[in-house]
Design an enzyme around this catalytic site. Structure first.
Site, PDB file in Angstrom:
ATOM      1  CG  ASP A  21      -2.092   0.920   1.096  1.00  0.00           C
ATOM      2  OD1 ASP A  21      -2.344   1.407  -0.023  1.00  0.00           O
ATOM      3  OD2 ASP A  21      -2.764   1.166   2.112  1.00  0.00           O
ATOM      4  CG  ASN A  69      -7.917  -1.887  -5.160  1.00  0.00           C
ATOM      5  OD1 ASN A  69      -7.034  -2.698  -4.920  1.00  0.00           O
ATOM      6  ND2 ASN A  69      -8.130  -0.852  -4.355  1.00  0.00           N
TER       7      ASN A  69
HETATM    8  C1  IPE Z   1      -5.571  -2.726  -0.268  1.00  0.00           C
HETATM    9  O1  IPE Z   1      -5.140  -1.404  -0.450  1.00  0.00           O
HETATM   10  C2  IPE Z   1      -5.527  -3.461  -1.558  1.00  0.00           C
HETATM   11  C3  IPE Z   1      -4.209  -3.607  -2.178  1.00  0.00           C
HETATM   12  C4  IPE Z   1      -3.071  -3.276  -1.662  1.00  0.00           C
HETATM   13  C5  IPE Z   1      -4.234  -4.217  -3.470  1.00  0.00           C
HETATM   14  P1  IPE Z   1      -6.197  -0.211  -0.566  1.00  0.00           P
HETATM   15  O2  IPE Z   1      -5.399   1.040  -0.595  1.00  0.00           O
HETATM   16  O3  IPE Z   1      -7.117  -0.449  -1.684  1.00  0.00           O
HETATM   17  O4  IPE Z   1      -6.979  -0.361   0.809  1.00  0.00           O
HETATM   18  P2  IPE Z   1      -7.952   0.663   1.570  1.00  0.00           P
HETATM   19  O5  IPE Z   1      -9.056   0.994   0.626  1.00  0.00           O
HETATM   20  O6  IPE Z   1      -7.148   1.878   1.904  1.00  0.00           O
HETATM   21  O7  IPE Z   1      -8.402  -0.066   2.789  1.00  0.00           O
HETATM   22  C1  IPE Z   2      -1.586   0.237  -3.351  1.00  0.00           C
HETATM   23  O1  IPE Z   2      -1.342   1.607  -3.371  1.00  0.00           O
HETATM   24  C2  IPE Z   2      -1.783  -0.349  -4.728  1.00  0.00           C
HETATM   25  C3  IPE Z   2      -3.167  -0.749  -5.027  1.00  0.00           C
HETATM   26  C4  IPE Z   2      -4.175  -0.726  -4.188  1.00  0.00           C
HETATM   27  C5  IPE Z   2      -3.429  -1.210  -6.366  1.00  0.00           C
HETATM   28  P1  IPE Z   2      -2.532   2.648  -3.408  1.00  0.00           P
HETATM   29  O2  IPE Z   2      -2.898   2.898  -4.821  1.00  0.00           O
HETATM   30  O3  IPE Z   2      -3.642   2.190  -2.534  1.00  0.00           O
HETATM   31  O4  IPE Z   2      -1.841   3.936  -2.791  1.00  0.00           O
HETATM   32  P2  IPE Z   2      -2.453   4.943  -1.734  1.00  0.00           P
HETATM   33  O5  IPE Z   2      -2.938   4.139  -0.570  1.00  0.00           O
HETATM   34  O6  IPE Z   2      -3.578   5.661  -2.416  1.00  0.00           O
HETATM   35  O7  IPE Z   2      -1.323   5.839  -1.369  1.00  0.00           O
HETATM   36 MG    MG Z   3      -4.052   2.453  -0.561  1.00  0.00          MG
END
Ligand code: IPE
Ligand code: IPE
Ligand code: MG
Length: 248
Positions: A21, A69
């Site tokens: 993340d 997502n």
């Molecule tokens: C969780 O990350 C899913 C992945 C890392 C693929 P998100 O960034 O989508 O999670 P939330 O929405 O902040 O909980």
């Molecule tokens: C994790 O990084 C990757 C995926 C969920 C695909 P994020 O895209 O959630 O990055 P933040 O949390 O918005 O910084």
């Molecule tokens: Mg995230």
């Protein structure tokens, strides 16, 4: 300081699961578009897979795209799917060289056909490798997985193939997408969020959790070693007392 030499090679977690993340925030800090963070995140993936091979971590599950997502802006979802295809096709020779066997869990049929094809090809090409099992969680959510398992088990009971009294933890394990893998011993989440976002709810029942503020594109080998060292400093009691653990 290189922390690798501090690691006890006799106590390596067999399975590590990671919620990768913070890509979006990393990109924002650089004044770039969110997708730039996803691109950079691929370099972290490469390093961590390599570290697993070097340390002897046999299973690595990476949460790459959750069911939730799909609700992101279309441009970001499209870019992530394209990145997935290009990364898999580019990295497959490297995975092969390192003895990495690729697996995928999640609602794979919901991915664009080009992703499914690329994924299947790489899975086939790496099928005989034995050093590290790399499990990509794609369009995955734990509640989706558990609902599917419950439906399948209910059908079996209805058919009379199994009895309600046959339902136990082992049987449920067998109906999950992770049935071929041991449960993770260590779960890492980067970016400072302290939640599991629908990831492996059943399988993480006794995992050690490690949270770090480091954003995924900055998470490299030494950060991974730090997580392993934290794991090695814990006492896994599984409900028993400390005395019981230490006297055995
Ligand atoms: C969780 O990350 C899913 C992945 C890392 C693929 P998100 O960034 O989508 O999670 P939330 O929405 O902040 O909980
Ligand atoms: C994790 O990084 C990757 C995926 C969920 C695909 P994020 O895209 O959630 O990055 P933040 O949390 O918005 O910084
Ligand atoms: Mg995230």
């Amino acid at each position: 300081m290189d922390l690798k030499y501090k690691i006890d090679t006799g106590n390596i977690p067999q399975h590590v699961a990671i919620i990768m993340d913070g890509n979006g925030r990393w990109a924002k800090q650089q004044g770039e578009d969110r997708i730039f963070g996803h691109y950079e995140g691929v370099n972290s993936v490469r390093e961590i897979v390599e570290a697993c091979g070097e340390l002897g971590v046999k299973y690595l599950t990476l949460y790459a795209f959750s069911t939730e997502n799909w609700n992101r802006p279309k441009e970001e979802v499209d870019a992530l799917m394209e990145l997935l295809v290009s990364t898999i096709s580019m990295e497959t020779p490297n995975l092969n060289k390192k003895g990495v066997k690729l697996h995928a869990i999640g609602d794979i049929t919901s991915l664009p056909q080009s992703c499914q094809n690329e994924l299947q090809e790489s899975i086939n090409i790496t099928a005989n490798n034995t050093t590290v099992n790399l499990i990509l969680a794609l369009s995955y959510s734990s509640k989706w997985e558990i609902i599917n398992a419950v439906k399948q088990i209910a059908t079996q009971v209805q058919n009379g193939t199994i009895k309600t009294t046959d339902i136990n933890a082992n049987l449920i394990d067998n109906y999950l997408t992770t049935s071929n893998f041991p449960d993770p011993a260590l779960m890492i989440r980067t970016s400072g969020e302290h939640r599991i976002s629908n990831f492996l709810l059943w399988q993480l029942a006794y995992a050690e959790f490690y949270f770090t503020d480091t954003l995924w594109p900055d998470f490299r080998k030494n950060d991974f070693y730090k997580a392993i060292l934290s794991y090695q400093n814990r006492e896994r009691r599984f409900g028993k007392t400390s005395d019981q653990i230490n006297n055995n």
